[in-house]
Motif scaffolding. Sequence first.
Motif, PDB file in Angstrom:
ATOM      1  N   TYR A 154      -6.931 -31.900   1.455  1.00  0.00           N
ATOM      2  CA  TYR A 154      -6.444 -33.228   1.109  1.00  0.00           C
ATOM      3  C   TYR A 154      -6.366 -34.051   2.378  1.00  0.00           C
ATOM      4  CZ  TYR A 154      -2.037 -31.143   2.659  1.00  0.00           C
ATOM      5  OH  TYR A 154      -1.067 -30.498   3.390  1.00  0.00           O
TER       6      TYR A 154
ATOM      7  N   THR B  30      10.015 -32.031   5.493  1.00  0.00           N
ATOM      8  CA  THR B  30       9.061 -31.055   4.962  1.00  0.00           C
ATOM      9  C   THR B  30       8.326 -31.674   3.776  1.00  0.00           C
ATOM     10  OG1 THR B  30      10.841 -30.029   3.688  1.00  0.00           O
ATOM     11  CG2 THR B  30      10.288 -29.023   5.795  1.00  0.00           C
TER      12      THR B  30
ATOM     13  N   THR C 219      11.523 -26.873   8.759  1.00  0.00           N
ATOM     14  CA  THR C 219      11.814 -25.705   7.922  1.00  0.00           C
ATOM     15  C   THR C 219      13.062 -24.960   8.411  1.00  0.00           C
ATOM     16  OG1 THR C 219      10.192 -24.534   9.251  1.00  0.00           O
ATOM     17  CG2 THR C 219       9.461 -25.326   7.124  1.00  0.00           C
TER      18      THR C 219
ATOM     19  N   GLY D  86       4.133 -32.170   8.878  1.00  0.00           N
ATOM     20  CA  GLY D  86       2.788 -31.823   9.343  1.00  0.00           C
ATOM     21  C   GLY D  86       2.103 -33.001  10.029  1.00  0.00           C
TER      22      GLY D  86
END
Length: 426
Positions: free
Chosen positions: A272, A79, A12, A231
């Motif tokens: 998810y 990202t 980010t 992530g």
Amino acid sequence: MGGLFLGIDVGTGGVRACAIDAQAGIRGFASAALPAPRVDGNAIDQTPQLWWQATVTAIIKLGEAVDLGGVTRAVVDGTSGTLLLVDAAGRPCSPGLMYNDARASHEATRVAAVAPLESGAHGASSALAKLLYLQTHGYIGDARHAMHQADWIAGRLTGHYGVSDENNALKLGYDPVARQWPRWLDRLGVRTDLLPKVLVPGTPFAEIDPAIARALGLPPAVQVAAGTTDGVAAFIATRANQPGDAVTSLGTTLVVKQLATQPIFAADQGVYSHRLGERWLAGGASNSGGAALLMHFSADDMARLTPQVKPEEPTGLDYYPLPKPGERFPIADPGLTARITPRPAEDHRFFQGLLEGIAAVEALAYRQLARLGAPRLRRVIGIGGGAKNDAWTRIRHRILGVPVSVAEQTEASYGAALLALNGGPP
Ligand SMILES: Nc1ncnc2c1ncn2[C@@H]1O[C@H](COP(=O)(O)OP(=O)(O)O)[C@@H](O)[C@H]1O
Ligand SMILES: O=C(CO)[C@@H](O)[C@H](O)COP(=O)(O)O
């Protein structure tokens, strides 16, 4: 096996590059900052060229500290949900719509009407809603490929465009269980010819372009392998590797991810699962977390108050801290308001109550994942700004009832380098 392995994280705030050896030992890190994206209401975008420039700068800087002559394989993460359209030569036909760009709300409603609940493509910031938006707002022109941020950087390295990975592709609608693009995409009018070929993260797909290799100081035979999201790369970096191992990110928000043997999807709760080989990374995100703390205390206040926190003496305050009304997970309630009263006279007790409250939300999140089918929680590894607070770690250990530690390594670029080393998921 000898050689070096390169991980590139397009995150980010900037791009970080990490070189590791065949024993996963870190040889060096280097980074280059990215400017803030352009924000206009719900629209948040960036010129993709900036990602490439920062990537070049980070790799060249790394090469000043580490001899990159031994690099054999490289992996890029980016990202999650950031998307652009490119032409046949990889030239951008659109801005990069960033991971948190939510302009595609109308398209998200269309997706919700057709996509099954277990799809990872729900929500206005999903890559699929963004693709539908770009298709209908004048960007389609010469477009040949829809690409995520990591895909495009790997494309710039190799000159091969139109390749993605199972993690980035999840929010574009890819079905990681069936390992294919689902048929319902046709019913939405998705230009399926733009969809990338999807590989298992870490699978080599092309050699680096010789001219790019020379410019970056990399050897000509470097293989570039399919990447992942930032992530997932951060999860891999922690080395959590047993079913029941979990990673909690205590950043602005509270994000939990747990290794599972089966996927878990509950789109209405933001739950998810990313596929990691034959295992799954099930997770969800709560609005509680660091932003809720910053409503009451600055980071300096927190550092000052922490020595007065008594982890073994619970306040009994039973808070549910939130920065503003609305919660996604573990309670799905857009109207949920923070529960932060009564407020004790002493600041340190109020601060402790907030830390305990967020730890209770974390525990509820893992119980909710367990209810949805996740394995029994074994241990929790902390990452993010809040994980460094030792008093909070002790509170979380008491409330979670499993060992809680702080990750030794949380750099997503290290996770990407591990993928390069393994040539696939760990
Ligand atoms: N001493 C502290 N104890 C607990 N939390 C802290 C402390 N210092 C900072 N934080 C929290 O850390 C968060 C920032 O963490 P970081 O991982 O940098 O977040 P992000 O990358 O999501 O912006 C802030 O929201 C802040 O509330
Ligand atoms: O907010 C950001 C920026 O990519 C990420 O941290 C994502 O929210 C994580 O997404 P996954 O990696 O789980 O897809």
